[in-house]
Each structure stands twice: as C-alpha cells, then as structure tokens.
Design a protein around this motif. Structure first.
Motif: not given
Lengths: 270, 365
Positions: A43-49
């Motif tokens: 996960t890159v928080p706020g960007v996605g998974e």
C-alpha cells in the motif's frame, strides 16, 4: 481478523536495478512469513495497493525484498519513495512453488525481465538446500544488457558450482558476450533429464506463452511446468473478482499453477 | 409440523415490536415506483410502515445492498496510522424477501465466508432472520420455476439450527392473512417470542396456501431450459459466436451486474485529502474494459466478446462447478434493467440449443 488491513513497513533500502526497476528492502512491523512464490499487497497510502511477489528468500525473516518496475500509478509513486519512508503491507497470499514436488529433481528456471523477481526468491530458496535438487539451471532473458536485474548477484550465481546460468538479451550492445535473441533460444543450449525434472517460468505474458510452448516441444511434461500467473489481483482474498482465470482466482488458487491444471482455459496467455 | 397464521393487519405492529430487538429491513416504496429494502427508523415507525409494500413486483435494487453496499469504507489513515472501520455485528430481520433473493443471499453468504472471511460483509449479515414472502403475482421477467429457486421454497421435513431450504419463515398470501411456514429452529423461536401476533392455522387455510402457491407458479410464464444451458456451459459446448452475437448488442453499461443479487465484484481504491485518507471499495463489473486491465496497460480481456464470455460463464459454469449452485436465481432483474434488451434468459435459451464444442485452447470455433 480483518484481512484487508495492511501493517506498516519501513523502506530500509532502495536498490536501482535498471532504469525502470528498483528493489525495495522492507522491514514490516511484524514478520510476514511467506513461502516462495506467494505474494503480498503493498500500500502507498492515498495512492492505492498493488500485488508483488517478494524477490527475497523466505529464510530471510525480518526483511522482505520486493523488485518493482515503474509501470502504473502505485509503482510510480513507490519509485519516488526514499529510505525511511513507510508503506503498508499485507499477506502473504496464494500458493507458492510446491518445493516438495521438486526434491530430487532437475530444476529449470526460465525467466524474463522483471519476472525474475519471484524466481530470485525461488532460486535463493533452492540455493539454501542444494543437496535436495539434482541440478539447478537458470535461463534469463532481458531486452538489453542494461535491463538485466540483479546484475551483481548474477556475477556470483555464474560462479556458483551448484548452478548453471544462461542469459540472453533481445538486443545486444558491443560489450555483450553472451547470447543475443529471445530467451527461448537458451533452451537449446543444454539437455534436461525430462523423466526427472521440473521447469518454472515467469515473465511477461508473451514470454510465458512462447516459453511454455518451447518447453512442451522439448518434451517437458505439462504437470512439471509451473507458471507464475500474474493478473490484476486487487484484494488478494478471492473476493474482488479481478484476477479470475476460468474457475480459478489467481490470488488464492495461484499465483503458481502447474500448466496441466490451467491448460484448458482459453484465456491463460491473454 | 404446525403452520401458523399471520393476519395482515397485525404485520405493522409485529414489525414495530420486532424492531426493538432486530435491525428490521422491509421492502419500502418511497416516491415513484422504485422499491428497495430499507431499515425501520428509530422514530416514526408507524408512518414509515405506511409505505411498506409486500405486494411488490420486483425490487430492482437487490437486498444484497444490506450487507454489501455499493460504496463502503474499509479503513481510514492519517500519517501512516490506520483506523479500522468495520461495521459492528448486528441482528438483522429481513422481512418480505422473495424466494429468489433468499437463495441469492445464501449464495453470497457462502462466497464471503469461503477462504478468507470478509469481516465487513459477515458482521453485517451473519446473525439474521430471513422471512420470505412468496410472490403472488410474479413479474413477467422472472423465470424462477426454471432455475428452481421459487416462487416458493420447499418446507423442510425437520428443523435444524441452520435453515435448510434458505428461509426461516415463509409467508403465503391467502387473502386477509399470510400462512406461515417454518424453515428453521430460529424461525420457530421467532414465532414463540412474538406469539401474540400469530395463530395456529386451520386445515382450510393450509389448503388455501397450496392453491396460492400453485397459482403463483402458473403465473410464471417465462420458461427456459436452464439445466441444459448449464450443462452445455460446463461441457464447453458454447461457441464464441454466441458471445460475439451478444457483444454486437451489449453497450457494456454494467447495469445487469449491479442489479444482480449474486454479483459481488468490487474495486478497491484510496482517496486522500492532505494527510488524511481512506480506502474504500465499490461495486465493479466484469464487463467493464478496465476491470482486468493491469498497471502496465496490458489487458487480458481486451475484446468485448471475452468480457461477455466471462460474465455468463462465471454465473452459469464456474459458479456451478465450484459450488454446485449456479449464480443465476432467475429473478429477472437483468432483463428488466437492460437498455438494449439482452436478458440472461435469452442467453440461456441460445446456449441451451447450442451443441457445438469449441476447441479448448484457441477459444475459437
């Protein structure tokens, strides 16, 4: 337990492999015990998974390495991240390589491009117990010499007496002394004992298709060819539906399948 | 086993009483003709229930929305710290479900319980009472007699903890009252808990219910050879031409899948504002071009016919091969909602007559 929740992982180190591939050394807050070939969701928080198969050995417990090509939204953001930054990780998911079915056999590893990532984890696993395998052969192909991943490790692998290494590039430069051509040409350079061997394939879809085709032509048995089928695995749990492949979900029934199991499905090479 | 009677004029008060203990959902018509399952509010229950509708045709929005909302928050995060957003488990009374939807609910329950338990779905739905009200006048798009999922479900011979046929209670409209059939121990306990609302049914009323069931069954005129179609799907006898024919007409709007009571595909996405963000999921549909597209831009199903093939084979082949139950319950919603008049019933008919086996590797004729 909530399987959708990632845990924190710190980026300990970033290694540039090629102009668009980096390996990230991650230290998760809790150990993620995986078997080689299983995958995790980053996960890159706020960007996605997005799903990735670790490229490190499962024997290395505290840290997980993930080799990532900059291709989409999440991977692009990952490539901008630096040592010390935090990502999310959850998993492991799916079924990895069935090592117990490979003991005592000759193992052929056929990889292309960034598809070497899961195969490196697999190879490191095999190299951790070479006495269990009668032979290990690695064939790897990349577009150009600079697109080869794990360049330093290849130097060591090529010196390793327990391993035979063959490499090719689609387009050579004047320093390249090894094979030029698609990776399948390497398969003509040696002979396997087909009565007692397995082949493991991972790479871009077109390479998987022609790689498998060539292995079959050479007499490898469908049940002894293992493919890492990478699809758009969003949830990793067999729920969201995106990675469906016939009656299977790649995320839970794979990502490693024996060719025999999926050969009847029309869309496997698409 | 004894059957019970529930007078129609007692339903409102029964639901008001039951809603003290259960989150109670009923088919409810607000403005216009659209109807969906809505939870009884904390206050103003009496007024709310004036819009209760048990003689509805077909609620276009399926009751799956109760446990699987179109948009759902999974968790929030702020500066790397994650805040879980799992709904608390609640007791739910679903009153007024059609037989097809009861079957669909059990199908979806099983799906979300298999392998990894989906805590979001399960917390919303695992402790529930399913009260089926069989169709009196089935809508013209239904074909549940072909899929063997309605208009009424068989009453189990003996009761178990788990509902055997799907319902806890099954109500049959016999005029001023409903005849109440019991499907599980849980259903029996419900009647005991609210016994002032129920009476024991007489033989005459049981006879009336049998007539009502027969009339409802006869009213379903749309018939398809469902078993044959599923068999053809499972034996790979469906030609690519069938999908190409559908692909010529289909506009890939995904409407049929959104209203399908057994469709569960979703997309996961993040939103962010400053340092705060959230991860959510929303319904997705396998007929969309972006559904299988990978980060590299590579799409395993770039052609329309491939997505059509997935859409029907998932329901009528793979679901059946995996669970022994097909993902189609004959509710007819996809027929009712399709803007270009493709219904799964037509696909089933087309496939049922198709005998040609496709070559397995190429996917071509």
């Amino acid at each position: 337990m909530n399987p959708y929740l990632p845990i924190e992982a710190k980026i300990e180190k970033v290694v540039a492999e090629t102009p668009n591939i980096k390996t990230f050394v991650l230290k998760p807050k809790e150990e993620i015990a995986f078997t080689t070939g299983q995958f995790v969701e980053l996960t890159v928080p706020g960007v996605g998974e997005a799903p990735f198969t670790p490229s490190s050995s499962p024997y290395q417990k505290e840290k997980i390495e993930v080799t990532i090509m900059d291709v989409g939204r999440v991977t692009n953001k990952l490539h901008q991240m630096k040592e010390g930054e935090i990502v999310g990780i959850r998993g492991p998911y799916g079924k990895g390589y069935p090592l117990d079915k490979m003991y005592g056999k000759e193992v052929l590893i056929l990889g292309g491009g960034v598809g070497m990532a899961p195969l490196r984890s697999f190879l490191l696993t095999l190299l951790g117990k070479t006495d269990k395998f009668s032979r290990i052969v690695l064939c790897y192909g990349a577009k150009t010499p600079q697109d080869i991943v794990y360049k330093d490790q290849f130097v060591e692998w090529m010196k390793n007496k327990n391993l035979e290494v063959y490499r090719s590039v689609d387009k050579a430069d004047n320093k390249w002394k090894e094979t030029e051509g698609v990776v399948t040409v390497l398969l003509d350079k040696f002979k396997m004992n087909l009565e007692n061997s397995v082949a493991v394939v991972c790479g871009p879809p077109i390479m998987m298709k022609f790689g498998t085709k060539r292995l079959l032509e050479l007499g490898h048995r469908p049940e002894n060819i293992y493919l890492s089928m990478e699809k758009n695995m969003s949830c990793g749990l067999g729920k969201c539906g995106h990675c469906a492949l016939g009656r299977f979900y790649v995320c839970k029934d794979g990502p490693v399948f024996s060719y025999d199991l999926i050969k009847e499905i029309p869309e496997i090479w698409d | 086993m004894k059957d019970f009677l529930l007078k129609k004029d007692k339903i409102k008060n029964l639901l008001i009483s039951a809603s003290e203990e259960w989150d109670t959902f009923v088919p409810w018509k607000d403005l216009g003709e659209d109807l969906q399952f809505v939870k009884l509010p904390g206050a103003g229950k009496e007024d709310f229930l004036n819009k209760l509708s048990l003689e509805y045709g077909s609620p276009l929005i399926p009751p799956k929305t109760i446990a699987f909302p179109q948009l759902e928050l999974l968790f929030e995060f702020e500066e790397g710290k994650i805040k879980e957003k799992v709904p608390p488990p609640t007791k739910k009374l679903l009153f007024g479900l059609r037989a097809c939807d009861v079957k669909a609910i059990l199908f979806v329950d099983d799906f979300f319980r298999r392998n990894f338990e989906d805590i979001y779905y399960l917390n919303r739905t695992m402790d529930k009472l399913l009260v089926l009200v069989g169709c009196k006048t089935p809508p013209r798009d239904c074909f549940c007699t072909s899929t063997k999922t309605g208009p009424f479900l068989p009453v189990p011979r003996s009761l178990g903890e788990v509902r055997k046929e799907g319902f806890d209670l099954q109500l049959v409209d016999i005029g001023d009252s409903y005849l109440v059939e019991i499907g599980s121990e849980k259903g029996k306990e419900f009647i005991e808990s609210y016994k002032s609302f129920f009476e024991v049914a007489s033989k005459k009323e049981v006879e009336l219910s049998k007539d009502a069931k027969k009339r409802a069954e006869e009213a379903i005129t749309l018939k398809v050879d469902f078993e044959k179609a599923v068999k053809n799907f499972c034996e790979d006898k469906v030609s690519r031409k069938v999908y190409e024919k559908i692909a010529e007409r289909c506009i890939y709007c995904g409407g049929c899948l959104y209203v399908c009571p057994t469709c569960t595909c979703f997309n996961v996405f993040d939103g962010k504002k400053g340092k705060r963000g959230e991860r959510s999921r929303n319904w997705d549909a396998c007929v969309f071009e972006g559904y299988t597209r990978e980060a590299s831009g590579h799409n395993p199903r770039p052609e329309k016919w491939q997505r059509t093939s997935r859409r029907y084979e998932h329901k009528l082949k793979y679901d059946y091969l995996t669970t022994g139950m097909s993902g189609c319950v004959g509710c007819g919603r996809c027929l009712a909602t399709c803007p270009v008049n493709i219904g799964i019933s037509q696909v089933i008919e087309e496939v049922a007559k198709n005998e040609k086996r496709i070559s397995s590797l190429s996917g071509k004729d």
